[in-house]
Design a protein around this motif. Sequence first.
Motif, PDB file in Angstrom:
ATOM      1  N   ALA A 160       0.965  -1.398  -0.182  1.00 57.86           N
ATOM      2  CA  ALA A 160       0.234   0.083   0.446  1.00 57.86           C
ATOM      3  C   ALA A 160       0.850   1.611  -0.033  1.00 57.86           C
ATOM      4  CB  ALA A 160      -0.787   0.074   1.050  1.00 57.86           C
ATOM      5  N   PHE A 161       1.646   0.985   0.946  1.00 56.98           N
ATOM      6  CA  PHE A 161       3.075   2.691   0.625  1.00 56.98           C
ATOM      7  C   PHE A 161       3.225   2.541  -0.745  1.00 56.98           C
ATOM      8  CE2 PHE A 161       2.603   2.463   6.061  1.00 56.98           C
ATOM      9  CZ  PHE A 161       1.871   4.094   5.877  1.00 56.98           C
ATOM     10  N   TRP A 162       3.958   1.440  -1.309  1.00 60.57           N
ATOM     11  CA  TRP A 162       4.410   1.945  -2.819  1.00 60.57           C
ATOM     12  C   TRP A 162       3.625   2.045  -3.208  1.00 60.57           C
ATOM     13  CZ3 TRP A 162       3.620  -0.591  -6.835  1.00 60.57           C
ATOM     14  CH2 TRP A 162       4.391  -0.442  -8.262  1.00 60.57           C
ATOM     15  N   LEU A 163       2.457   1.820  -3.330  1.00 55.99           N
ATOM     16  CA  LEU A 163       1.246   2.582  -3.821  1.00 55.99           C
ATOM     17  C   LEU A 163       0.927   3.206  -4.682  1.00 55.99           C
ATOM     18  CD1 LEU A 163      -1.283  -0.574  -3.942  1.00 55.99           C
ATOM     19  CD2 LEU A 163      -0.025   0.213  -6.124  1.00 55.99           C
TER      20      LEU A 163
ATOM     21  N   ILE B 108      -3.549  11.992  -8.152  1.00 53.17           N
ATOM     22  CA  ILE B 108      -5.348  10.944  -8.154  1.00 53.17           C
ATOM     23  C   ILE B 108      -6.481  10.944  -7.671  1.00 53.17           C
ATOM     24  CG2 ILE B 108      -6.174   8.721  -9.626  1.00 53.17           C
ATOM     25  CD1 ILE B 108      -3.663   8.384 -11.150  1.00 53.17           C
ATOM     26  N   LEU B 109      -5.603  10.678  -6.345  1.00 51.40           N
ATOM     27  CA  LEU B 109      -6.816  10.127  -5.393  1.00 51.40           C
ATOM     28  C   LEU B 109      -7.468  12.119  -4.748  1.00 51.40           C
ATOM     29  CD1 LEU B 109      -4.602   8.147  -2.944  1.00 51.40           C
ATOM     30  CD2 LEU B 109      -6.409   7.464  -4.484  1.00 51.40           C
TER      31      LEU B 109
ATOM     32  N   GLU C  23      -7.977  15.291 -16.951  1.00 54.84           N
ATOM     33  CA  GLU C  23      -7.701  16.457 -16.784  1.00 54.84           C
ATOM     34  C   GLU C  23      -7.607  17.136 -15.639  1.00 54.84           C
ATOM     35  OE1 GLU C  23     -11.247  18.046 -19.080  1.00 54.84           O
ATOM     36  OE2 GLU C  23     -10.764  17.213 -21.260  1.00 54.84           O
ATOM     37  N   ARG C  24      -7.893  16.568 -15.056  1.00 54.44           N
ATOM     38  CA  ARG C  24      -8.392  16.441 -12.809  1.00 54.44           C
ATOM     39  C   ARG C  24      -6.567  16.963 -12.955  1.00 54.44           C
ATOM     40  NH1 ARG C  24     -12.307  18.727 -10.310  1.00 54.44           N
ATOM     41  NH2 ARG C  24     -15.289  18.831 -11.622  1.00 54.44           N
ATOM     42  N   VAL C  25      -6.098  16.582 -13.612  1.00 50.75           N
ATOM     43  CA  VAL C  25      -4.831  16.181 -12.771  1.00 50.75           C
ATOM     44  C   VAL C  25      -4.201  16.335 -13.403  1.00 50.75           C
ATOM     45  CG1 VAL C  25      -5.425  13.898 -11.056  1.00 50.75           C
ATOM     46  CG2 VAL C  25      -4.271  13.611 -13.843  1.00 50.75           C
ATOM     47  N   GLY C  26      -4.165  17.274 -14.757  1.00 47.87           N
ATOM     48  CA  GLY C  26      -3.096  17.893 -15.639  1.00 47.87           C
ATOM     49  C   GLY C  26      -3.041  17.902 -17.343  1.00 47.87           C
ATOM     50  N   ASN C  27      -3.846  16.776 -17.713  1.00 47.86           N
ATOM     51  CA  ASN C  27      -3.325  15.839 -18.665  1.00 47.86           C
ATOM     52  C   ASN C  27      -2.066  15.273 -18.748  1.00 47.86           C
ATOM     53  OD1 ASN C  27      -5.255  15.955 -19.855  1.00 47.86           O
ATOM     54  ND2 ASN C  27      -5.645  18.146 -20.163  1.00 47.86           N
ATOM     55  N   PRO C  28      -1.321  14.633 -18.150  1.00 49.96           N
ATOM     56  CA  PRO C  28      -0.680  13.776 -17.839  1.00 49.96           C
ATOM     57  C   PRO C  28      -0.417  12.945 -19.320  1.00 49.96           C
ATOM     58  CG  PRO C  28      -1.950  12.587 -15.836  1.00 49.96           C
ATOM     59  CD  PRO C  28      -2.296  14.010 -16.636  1.00 49.96           C
ATOM     60  N   ASN C  29       0.740  12.106 -19.722  1.00 49.90           N
ATOM     61  CA  ASN C  29       0.738  11.075 -20.723  1.00 49.90           C
ATOM     62  C   ASN C  29      -0.080  10.632 -20.537  1.00 49.90           C
ATOM     63  OD1 ASN C  29       2.028   8.837 -21.318  1.00 49.90           O
ATOM     64  ND2 ASN C  29       3.119   9.979 -22.830  1.00 49.90           N
ATOM     65  N   SER C  30      -0.966   9.457 -21.636  1.00 50.93           N
ATOM     66  CA  SER C  30      -2.108   8.930 -21.532  1.00 50.93           C
ATOM     67  C   SER C  30      -1.326   7.535 -21.235  1.00 50.93           C
ATOM     68  CB  SER C  30      -2.953   8.618 -22.659  1.00 50.93           C
ATOM     69  OG  SER C  30      -3.680   7.878 -22.769  1.00 50.93           O
ATOM     70  N   GLY C  31      -0.282   6.936 -21.782  1.00 49.95           N
ATOM     71  CA  GLY C  31      -0.143   5.523 -20.951  1.00 49.95           C
ATOM     72  C   GLY C  31       0.454   5.693 -19.830  1.00 49.95           C
ATOM     73  N   GLN C  32       0.609   6.923 -19.004  1.00 48.38           N
ATOM     74  CA  GLN C  32       1.130   7.424 -17.926  1.00 48.38           C
ATOM     75  C   GLN C  32       0.018   6.871 -17.041  1.00 48.38           C
ATOM     76  OE1 GLN C  32       4.188  10.279 -17.316  1.00 48.38           O
ATOM     77  NE2 GLN C  32       6.295   9.080 -18.179  1.00 48.38           N
ATOM     78  N   PHE C  33      -0.288   7.957 -17.560  1.00 52.99           N
ATOM     79  CA  PHE C  33      -1.437   8.070 -15.970  1.00 52.99           C
ATOM     80  C   PHE C  33      -2.668   6.455 -15.815  1.00 52.99           C
ATOM     81  CE2 PHE C  33      -6.286   9.090 -16.300  1.00 52.99           C
ATOM     82  CZ  PHE C  33      -6.330   9.663 -14.708  1.00 52.99           C
TER      83      PHE C  33
ATOM     84  N   TYR D 145      -1.114   3.451 -16.555  1.00 55.24           N
ATOM     85  CA  TYR D 145      -0.153   2.862 -15.402  1.00 55.24           C
ATOM     86  C   TYR D 145      -0.353   3.548 -14.336  1.00 55.24           C
ATOM     87  CZ  TYR D 145       3.401   0.957 -12.728  1.00 55.24           C
ATOM     88  OH  TYR D 145       4.321   1.000 -12.177  1.00 55.24           O
ATOM     89  N   HIS D 146      -0.651   4.995 -13.545  1.00 52.59           N
ATOM     90  CA  HIS D 146      -1.146   5.159 -12.460  1.00 52.59           C
ATOM     91  C   HIS D 146      -2.277   4.292 -11.596  1.00 52.59           C
ATOM     92  CE1 HIS D 146       3.345   6.338 -12.152  1.00 52.59           C
ATOM     93  NE2 HIS D 146       3.088   6.999 -12.911  1.00 52.59           N
ATOM     94  N   LEU D 147      -3.174   4.702 -12.337  1.00 45.09           N
ATOM     95  CA  LEU D 147      -4.276   4.763 -12.402  1.00 45.09           C
ATOM     96  C   LEU D 147      -5.419   2.423 -11.606  1.00 45.09           C
ATOM     97  CD1 LEU D 147      -7.549   5.809 -11.459  1.00 45.09           C
ATOM     98  CD2 LEU D 147      -7.639   5.792 -14.194  1.00 45.09           C
ATOM     99  N   GLY D 148      -3.931   2.654 -12.617  1.00 49.28           N
ATOM    100  CA  GLY D 148      -4.178   1.160 -12.467  1.00 49.28           C
ATOM    101  C   GLY D 148      -3.498   0.260 -11.467  1.00 49.28           C
ATOM    102  N   LYS D 149      -2.674   0.493 -11.431  1.00 50.93           N
ATOM    103  CA  LYS D 149      -2.168   0.542  -9.828  1.00 50.93           C
ATOM    104  C   LYS D 149      -2.524   1.195  -8.647  1.00 50.93           C
ATOM    105  CE  LYS D 149       2.168  -1.348 -11.083  1.00 50.93           C
ATOM    106  NZ  LYS D 149       1.482  -3.036 -11.420  1.00 50.93           N
ATOM    107  N   LEU D 150      -3.869   2.030  -8.999  1.00 48.91           N
ATOM    108  CA  LEU D 150      -4.522   2.770  -7.668  1.00 48.91           C
ATOM    109  C   LEU D 150      -5.589   1.669  -7.943  1.00 48.91           C
ATOM    110  CD1 LEU D 150      -4.283   6.204  -7.931  1.00 48.91           C
ATOM    111  CD2 LEU D 150      -3.383   5.166  -5.961  1.00 48.91           C
ATOM    112  N   ARG D 151      -6.306   1.134  -8.497  1.00 51.31           N
ATOM    113  CA  ARG D 151      -7.124   0.639  -8.565  1.00 51.31           C
ATOM    114  C   ARG D 151      -7.123  -0.998  -8.261  1.00 51.31           C
ATOM    115  NH1 ARG D 151     -10.607  -0.800 -13.992  1.00 51.31           N
ATOM    116  NH2 ARG D 151     -11.259  -1.784 -12.557  1.00 51.31           N
TER     117      ARG D 151
END
Length: 284
Positions: free
Chosen positions: A13-16, A25-26, A44-54, A56-62
């Motif tokens: 959880a801490f690593w995530l 995102i949170l 958009e709300r987190v400043g439009n980061p690169n779609s692939g990276q975004f 990836y991070h969203l997938g980890k949070l899920r």
Amino acid sequence: MKTDEVSADPERAFWLLSDETRIAILRALWEVSNDPLSFTELRERVGNPNSGQFNYHLGKLREHFVSKGEAGYTLTQAGREVVRAVLAGSLTDQPYMDAEPIDSHCPDCGAPLIVRYDEYGIVECSECENTVMWNEFPPAALAGRRPEEVAEAFDKWTRNRFHLAMDGICPNCACEMAVESFDHPEEGGPATNHRCRNCKYEARVPLFGHVIRHPAVVSFFYQYGIDIVNLPYWELRTLARDFDEIVLTDAPWAASVTVTADDACLRLTLNERLEITNVETSVD
Ligand SMILES: [Zn+2]
Ligand SMILES: [Zn+2]
């Protein structure tokens, strides 16, 4: 709630959470309360980061902190708790507040008391070594408050957490909190030690703490113009210097507390479950 939300491996959880985009995102999901956000809206709300990276991070949070329904993404219970902890500042800030005088006096020597903040809330004597109150207190408590107000909030926060501990509920995690041991007068005053079975949170409650919410005690002091329920802890300690706290028997444990005002006394007896078994009035 799915059970995996509460049983997340803490290291995982801490690593995530060790990434700015994931925290952003949170926070973005927190800001819209429980309204779901689509992938595009969230990005958009987190400043439009690169779609692939975004993605990836969203997938980890899920894994634990974000869930996806038909209407979009929302925070899980674990996700809300993480953002709450970040907002309270417990994980990120280490503010400091220099010693400031408050309008109260040391229960031991009568010198003015001071309040300060250094990871913990602290109320202590400006002259003798007496630490009147020392406890965990989230850094967000300092925001927008004058020192006197910090002291007042610290008193109410701590008092309510102690009440929960006395009622057998951990103020940190709400798990069962049991009495672990009884201290004797020669070990720094009679007190009960409480410990959470789950998170190991500990609280030490002076014996008189167990009687001051009893209706007989509340009305006893009310007759003398004292609102004992709302008296700041440091003034309660001054008042309690005249109380007589006695451990009557060890096995089973039993104790009595005699509270006094003017010439009148009220004596309460407690059993090992900290129930008040007897109340007697007397006049000296
Ligand atoms: Zn002092
Ligand atoms: Zn706990």
